[in-house]
Design a protein around this motif. Structure first.
Motif, PDB file in Angstrom:
ATOM      1  N   THR A 184      17.227  60.049  50.992  1.00 55.41           N
ATOM      2  CA  THR A 184      16.318  60.695  50.655  1.00 55.41           C
ATOM      3  C   THR A 184      16.601  62.063  51.185  1.00 55.41           C
ATOM      4  OG1 THR A 184      13.927  60.672  50.294  1.00 55.41           O
ATOM      5  CG2 THR A 184      14.571  60.364  52.506  1.00 55.41           C
ATOM      6  N   PRO A 185      16.063  63.381  50.620  1.00 50.96           N
ATOM      7  CA  PRO A 185      16.124  64.285  51.224  1.00 50.96           C
ATOM      8  C   PRO A 185      15.115  65.015  52.529  1.00 50.96           C
ATOM      9  CG  PRO A 185      14.748  64.391  49.545  1.00 50.96           C
ATOM     10  CD  PRO A 185      15.626  63.161  49.428  1.00 50.96           C
ATOM     11  N   ALA A 186      15.189  65.612  53.109  1.00 55.06           N
ATOM     12  CA  ALA A 186      14.438  66.493  54.541  1.00 55.06           C
ATOM     13  C   ALA A 186      13.187  66.754  53.460  1.00 55.06           C
ATOM     14  CB  ALA A 186      15.700  66.782  55.359  1.00 55.06           C
ATOM     15  N   THR A 187      12.801  66.893  52.665  1.00 53.23           N
ATOM     16  CA  THR A 187      12.155  67.812  52.441  1.00 53.23           C
ATOM     17  C   THR A 187      11.778  66.986  51.122  1.00 53.23           C
ATOM     18  OG1 THR A 187      12.509  69.953  51.698  1.00 53.23           O
ATOM     19  CG2 THR A 187      12.259  69.700  54.445  1.00 53.23           C
ATOM     20  N   ILE A 188      10.075  67.573  50.312  1.00 58.63           N
ATOM     21  CA  ILE A 188       9.869  66.560  49.476  1.00 58.63           C
ATOM     22  C   ILE A 188       8.467  67.236  49.019  1.00 58.63           C
ATOM     23  CG2 ILE A 188       9.704  64.863  47.976  1.00 58.63           C
ATOM     24  CD1 ILE A 188      11.783  62.779  49.334  1.00 58.63           C
ATOM     25  N   ARG A 189       8.704  67.755  47.642  1.00 60.02           N
ATOM     26  CA  ARG A 189       7.321  68.806  47.789  1.00 60.02           C
ATOM     27  C   ARG A 189       6.388  68.157  46.909  1.00 60.02           C
ATOM     28  NH1 ARG A 189      11.388  72.688  48.737  1.00 60.02           N
ATOM     29  NH2 ARG A 189      11.021  74.070  50.386  1.00 60.02           N
ATOM     30  N   ASN A 190       6.702  67.350  46.005  1.00 62.62           N
ATOM     31  CA  ASN A 190       6.135  67.286  44.625  1.00 62.62           C
ATOM     32  C   ASN A 190       6.605  65.248  44.446  1.00 62.62           C
ATOM     33  OD1 ASN A 190       6.195  69.633  43.218  1.00 62.62           O
ATOM     34  ND2 ASN A 190       8.012  69.601  43.457  1.00 62.62           N
ATOM     35  N   GLN A 191       5.146  64.586  43.915  1.00 65.92           N
ATOM     36  CA  GLN A 191       5.451  63.113  44.077  1.00 65.92           C
ATOM     37  C   GLN A 191       5.865  63.227  42.485  1.00 65.92           C
ATOM     38  OE1 GLN A 191       3.964  61.268  46.761  1.00 65.92           O
ATOM     39  NE2 GLN A 191       3.699  63.002  47.817  1.00 65.92           N
ATOM     40  N   PRO A 192       6.025  61.352  42.635  1.00 66.17           N
ATOM     41  CA  PRO A 192       7.250  60.861  41.514  1.00 66.17           C
ATOM     42  C   PRO A 192       5.485  60.397  40.610  1.00 66.17           C
ATOM     43  CG  PRO A 192       7.250  59.047  43.545  1.00 66.17           C
ATOM     44  CD  PRO A 192       6.243  60.629  43.286  1.00 66.17           C
ATOM     45  N   ILE A 193       5.455  59.885  39.352  1.00 64.56           N
ATOM     46  CA  ILE A 193       4.938  59.937  38.653  1.00 64.56           C
ATOM     47  C   ILE A 193       5.287  57.872  38.057  1.00 64.56           C
ATOM     48  CG2 ILE A 193       3.985  62.021  37.464  1.00 64.56           C
ATOM     49  CD1 ILE A 193       5.746  61.376  35.012  1.00 64.56           C
ATOM     50  N   ARG A 194       4.685  57.984  37.423  1.00 63.26           N
ATOM     51  CA  ARG A 194       4.597  55.964  37.459  1.00 63.26           C
ATOM     52  C   ARG A 194       5.405  56.340  35.475  1.00 63.26           C
ATOM     53  NH1 ARG A 194       2.168  51.767  39.527  1.00 63.26           N
ATOM     54  NH2 ARG A 194       2.701  50.411  38.332  1.00 63.26           N
ATOM     55  N   PRO A 195       6.078  55.333  35.851  1.00 66.43           N
ATOM     56  CA  PRO A 195       6.803  54.689  34.514  1.00 66.43           C
ATOM     57  C   PRO A 195       6.150  54.856  33.189  1.00 66.43           C
ATOM     58  CG  PRO A 195       7.871  53.765  36.362  1.00 66.43           C
ATOM     59  CD  PRO A 195       7.112  54.399  36.885  1.00 66.43           C
ATOM     60  N   LEU A 196       6.781  55.404  32.309  1.00 66.54           N
ATOM     61  CA  LEU A 196       5.791  55.044  31.243  1.00 66.54           C
ATOM     62  C   LEU A 196       5.541  53.737  30.369  1.00 66.54           C
ATOM     63  CD1 LEU A 196       5.357  59.141  29.829  1.00 66.54           C
ATOM     64  CD2 LEU A 196       4.083  57.983  31.069  1.00 66.54           C
ATOM     65  N   ASN A 328      13.703  66.540  45.476  1.00 69.89           N
ATOM     66  CA  ASN A 328      12.888  67.340  45.664  1.00 69.89           C
ATOM     67  C   ASN A 328      11.533  68.280  44.342  1.00 69.89           C
ATOM     68  OD1 ASN A 328      10.949  69.179  47.677  1.00 69.89           O
ATOM     69  ND2 ASN A 328      12.675  70.687  46.651  1.00 69.89           N
ATOM     70  N   LEU A 329      12.368  67.887  43.635  1.00 73.58           N
ATOM     71  CA  LEU A 329      11.257  67.376  41.868  1.00 73.58           C
ATOM     72  C   LEU A 329      10.624  66.674  42.184  1.00 73.58           C
ATOM     73  CD1 LEU A 329      14.185  69.928  40.121  1.00 73.58           C
ATOM     74  CD2 LEU A 329      12.433  70.730  41.322  1.00 73.58           C
ATOM     75  N   GLY A 330      10.381  65.949  42.875  1.00 67.07           N
ATOM     76  CA  GLY A 330       9.429  64.497  41.969  1.00 67.07           C
ATOM     77  C   GLY A 330      10.304  63.475  41.332  1.00 67.07           C
ATOM     78  N   LEU A 331      11.224  64.052  41.261  1.00 64.09           N
ATOM     79  CA  LEU A 331      11.758  62.505  40.104  1.00 64.09           C
ATOM     80  C   LEU A 331      12.123  61.172  41.428  1.00 64.09           C
ATOM     81  CD1 LEU A 331      13.394  64.794  38.268  1.00 64.09           C
ATOM     82  CD2 LEU A 331      15.708  63.140  38.416  1.00 64.09           C
ATOM     83  N   SER A 332      11.987  60.128  41.003  1.00 67.68           N
ATOM     84  CA  SER A 332      12.186  58.662  41.081  1.00 67.68           C
ATOM     85  C   SER A 332      13.820  58.984  41.594  1.00 67.68           C
ATOM     86  CB  SER A 332      11.724  57.646  40.618  1.00 67.68           C
ATOM     87  OG  SER A 332      10.567  57.837  40.056  1.00 67.68           O
ATOM     88  N   GLN A 333      14.689  58.059  41.364  1.00 66.27           N
ATOM     89  CA  GLN A 333      15.948  58.531  41.674  1.00 66.27           C
ATOM     90  C   GLN A 333      17.455  58.920  40.760  1.00 66.27           C
ATOM     91  OE1 GLN A 333      14.920  54.342  40.261  1.00 66.27           O
ATOM     92  NE2 GLN A 333      12.969  55.118  42.155  1.00 66.27           N
ATOM     93  N   VAL A 334      18.075  59.125  41.939  1.00 62.23           N
ATOM     94  CA  VAL A 334      18.783  60.042  41.194  1.00 62.23           C
ATOM     95  C   VAL A 334      20.512  59.211  42.316  1.00 62.23           C
ATOM     96  CG1 VAL A 334      20.604  61.998  40.971  1.00 62.23           C
ATOM     97  CG2 VAL A 334      17.549  62.011  41.569  1.00 62.23           C
ATOM     98  N   ILE A 335      21.352  58.720  41.395  1.00 60.21           N
ATOM     99  CA  ILE A 335      22.840  58.476  41.648  1.00 60.21           C
ATOM    100  C   ILE A 335      23.522  60.057  41.284  1.00 60.21           C
ATOM    101  CG2 ILE A 335      25.038  56.891  40.744  1.00 60.21           C
ATOM    102  CD1 ILE A 335      22.786  54.651  40.367  1.00 60.21           C
TER     103      ILE A 335
END
Length: 838
Positions: A184-196, A328-335
């Motif tokens: 996970t990055p050091a700074t996170i400015r946004n929150q994730p949203i629940r899957p639709l 940081n943009l708020g995505l839940s997961q990135v590979i």
């Protein structure tokens, strides 16, 4: 159902020659400082050099010098140097010369030395408090399938390049496979949203291929088309690869607009060249000399995230900056791939990753599956060290993303049997159809029901009208009867005369009286006794035997009794089921027990209600078939005869082959009938009962009981092994059970409308399979709930058993227990083992 998470935040920061490890979680903070070994950097650089050198020459590919001299002008890279046209990235590399050593061995040796140095550093005594804290948290987990989540942040990027995913934190402390590491990055400015809740939407951006050919990537993604909508955009989707200033802008605009689609996306996929760039958040090469920085599309990525974007995968090189920017943009997961990735490796990784996604595994498990596949011996020989490259970045507040099936067909496919896991179900269904198996479990089930009835004291309060006059060994011996098969008819005559004297009104004779020619004198006496009883308004029902064509062949002969003033019914019994008329319009297909119950019902109504005075009664002068005159009202619509309709019809009578009522041996014999030996009735032996003194309003059945010649053929066919439930009531021990007693149970059930309908095992196995399948899907999707599901499972089985026992007693429906429970349990076991393996 939710489960409390156990997680830690672990930050590793290198400041010159010292690394600071800071662990936060569960309201506490542990900080340790550990010297950073410069030898680890050297080992990493040695491994990276061997890694790049091996994959540059994989399968005889051209060297960098060849690529730069001969092919560089053709791919218009504007001064960029590349490793090899088979890598999905751009990186400056120098000092490459001709190597004659075994590159595979060189890479494996470098990997072993690098990992050994890395693990020895992590096992430093200075880190014991951090490792112990995480391990202790893992030990406290009540659910053995739950895990501790460690969110790792590394600074600077050189530390992030290390393969932290391979750190088995709890191994040295005895807690393997209970701790999962996410970046996970050091700074996170946004929150994730629940899957639709929708069918997954995948946007695939295809970059400039540089002769890599991303068609295989497209085909793998297209394999998900049954569970996801997929759209491709980018360079490799264009018909022409000739770019100018105008269509370069058009290409960027096309990608921009695709990401900004109002319908939103769930997954963003990129295949092509990429590179790290701190200033732009990472770069994606979408065409020759054309790149997109993450910051260039940050605005539309935020909108896409607000519209449901959860997960991104970059099957390209050097993606650390890209992953941190997107989280940081708020995505839940990135590979991403932390190192340059060879085209063949990227394809192999994607094949296994997509396969696991299609099995509805979460992205972390899919990543582990893909890395494990690359690590296996078969692929490790071809692609060494490749398993060390992929990493998953995850927002700490986000649930792990997984594909879910939507739509009718996808919902159906989830429920369809999978031969790999459910081939046993067909075998179980076939076993349940075997007659011997059905009889075995039915006997045990009714025995359990008898125990339950006694335990709960649920008995009939009304006295049964049934009386059995048993011609048994005691009677044959006391009355010195020598002619046993066929029975001496004069003996029957004496019994009938005695019954008439005791005010009997209805007599059933469970013998087929068709041997009058062998004993003419005795036959005459029997005829006289029957006629005398009929003249006193006694009703007779004789035993008969039907052939396969349903024509009664063996029945009482005319020199004994006429069917114009008596009835004959089929004595056949299917073990142990209630015989009911199967065809209402077939006057020749009435069971013996049914006719006795019908005759009793007619007599009882005639004596209690004047409306039934016109119902027929046996008369010696009658010229019409007496049984037809009695059964005819059943077919009429006269409301007066509703009681006959109720006796004749059963709610499931049209489905008798599958739902034929059973004999309810859970009722004790003493509540079904009273019995007396024939010699006791005749007074030729000592009697212990007074039931024969007044037999008015009784159903009296003269039955063979226990002697070895009892039966239609005189070979003991009437003598059966005692059912377990009857043994329970009579006391365990040796003995026989007469089929005549089964007739008595049938008459009782018909008169009391106690018709217990068994639900077929076959049907309940299918019900158990559906429930088991439902729970299996829940366990696979939410393995953390597994322990709770186990508790519910065992509790549910107990509740089902107790409920089925009471339903049997109260509603006369037998729900099988063993096979449905076994089916349900096997599904739970399979789901558990699949979770363990997967």
């Amino acid at each position: 159902m939710t489960t409390t998470r156990t997680f830690f935040n672990l930050t590793v920061t290198r400041i010159q020659s010292v690394c600071q490890f800071e662990l936060q979680g569960e309201g506490q903070k542990i900080t340790e400082q550990v010297d950073y070994p410069l030898s680890l950097t050297q080992r990493y650089e040695d491994w990276q050099r061997a890694y790049l050198d091996y994959y540059r020459h994989l399968r005889g590919r051209k060297t960098i010098q060849d690529l730069q001299k001969k092919e560089l002008p053709n791919i218009h890279l504007r001064g960029w140097n590349v490793i090899n046209k088979n890598f999905r990235g751009r990186k400056v590399i120098s000092g490459v010369g001709k190597i004659t050593v075994d590159r595979s061995k060189q890479l494996k040796d470098a990997e072993a030395q690098f990992l050994d140095e890395f693990y020895r550093w992590l096992l430093s005594p200075d880190l014991i408090n951090i490792r112990r804290e995480i391990a202790n948290a893992a030990r406290k987990l009540a659910d053995k399938y739950q895990s501790v989540e460690v969110f790792l942040t590394c600074n600077p990027i050189e530390i992030a390049r290390l393969p932290w995913e391979t750190w088995e934190i709890g191994t040295d402390l005895g807690i393997p496979e209970k701790i999962k590491i996410y970046r996970t990055p050091a700074t996170i400015r946004n929150q994730p949203i629940r899957p639709l809740k929708r069918k997954a939407r995948i946007l695939a951006i295809i970059g400039y291929d540089t002769h890599l050919n991303f068609q295989a990537d497209k085909q793998e993604l297209e394999s998900l088309d049954s569970i996801a909508y997929i759209e491709f955009v980018g360079w490799n989707t264009k018909k022409s690869k000739v770019l100018n200033a105008d269509n370069e802008t058009e290409l960027k605009t096309e990608i921009f607009n695709a990401i900004n689609d109002n319908k939103g996306w769930d997954i963003l996929f990129f295949a092509g060249h990429s590179n790290e760039n701190i200033l732009t958040g990472g770069e994606l090469y979408v065409a020759p000399n054309v790149s997109l920085g993450i910051q260039d599309i940050a605005e539309v990525l935020k909108k896409a995230q607000a519209r449901g974007l959860q997960f991104a995968i970059f099957n390209s090189c050097s993606g650390l900056n890209i992953a941190e920017s997107l989280i940081n943009l708020g995505l839940s997961q990135v590979i991403v791939m932390r190192e340059p990735i060879h085209n063949h490796v990227a394809r192999k990784f994607l094949v296994q990753f997509v396969k696991s996604l299609a099995e509805f595994k979460d992205v972390h498990q899919a990543l582990l599956d893909a890395c494990q596949y690359l690590k296996q011996q078969v692929t490790r020989f071809s692609y060494p060290s490749a398993y060390l490259v992929p990493s998953l970045y995850r927002h700490p507040d986000a649930e792990l993303f997984r594909l879910k099936s939507f739509g009718f067909w996808n919902a159906v496919k989830k429920w369809l049997p999978k031969p790999k896991y459910e081939s046993w179900l067909l075998l179980l269904l076939l076993i349940s159809l075997l007659p011997n198996v059905q009889d075995f479990f039915l006997d045990k089930r009714i025995w359990l029901q008898a125990f339950y009835r006694q335990f709960t004291h649920q008995f009939y309060k009304q006295e049964s009208p049934l009386v059995l006059v048993k011609i048994d060994n005691k009677s044959l011996n006391e009355d010195k009867i020598k002619q046993v098969y066929p029975l001496d008819y004069s003996y029957l005559a004496k019994i009938i005369q005695k019954l008439s004297q005791s005010n009997s009104q209805l007599i059933g004779i469970d013998y087929i009286l068709d041997q009058g020619g062998q004993q003419p004198q005795q036959t005459k006496l029997l005829n006289q006794a029957i006629r005398g009883a009929v003249s006193q308004e006694n009703w007779f029902v004789f035993g008969a035997l039907s052939t396969e064509d349903e024509n009664i062949k063996e029945t009482v002969t005319a020199d004994i009794a006429s069917l114009n003033w008596s009835m004959a019914g089929d004595v056949y019994i299917a073990r142990w089921y209630v015989e009911l008329p199967t065809k209402i319009n077939n006057d020749k297909n009435y069971p013996f027990s049914y006719l006795l119950a019908l005759a009793y019902a007619v007599q009882h109504q005639k004596s209690q209600n004047s409306l039934f005075a016109d119902l027929p009664k046996p008369q010696l002068s009658s010229q019409h078939d007496f049984r037809n005159t009695i059964t005819q009202p059943i077919k009429s619509s006269d409301a007066r005869y509703n009681f006959l309709q109720n006796l004749r019809l059963h709610p499931l009578s049209n489905l008798q082959q599958s739902f034929q009522p059973i004999l309810d041996f859970s009722i004790p014999p003493s509540q079904v009938y009273k019995s007396i030996s024939a010699c006791e009735l005749l007074g030729s032996c000592e009697s212990t009962t007074q039931i024969h003194h007044d037999l008015k309003n009784k159903v009296v059945i003269i039955v063979p009981s226990g002697y070895k010649q009892a039966g239609i053929r005189g070979k003991g066919e009437d003598n059966e092994t005692v059912p377990p439930a009857i043994s329970f009531w009579n006391g365990w021990g040796d003995g026989i059970f007469s089929r005549s007693a089964a007739h008595a149970y049938m008459v009782h059930h018909l008169l009391t409308q106690r018709l217990v309908v068994p639900v077929p095992d076959f049907l309940m196995i299918l019900v158990g399979a559906l429930l088991g399948k439902a729970v299996t899907l829940i366990i696979i999707e939410k393995p953390r709930n597994q322990v709770k599901i186990f508790k519910i499972f065992w509790g549910g089985l107990v509740i089902y058993l107790l409920s089925s026992l009471q339903i049997y007693t109260s509603a006369a429906i037998l729900l099988p227990w063993f096979f449905p429970s076994l089916t349900f349990g096997i599904y739970i076991l399979i789901a558990t083992r699949r979770n363990i393996r997967e």
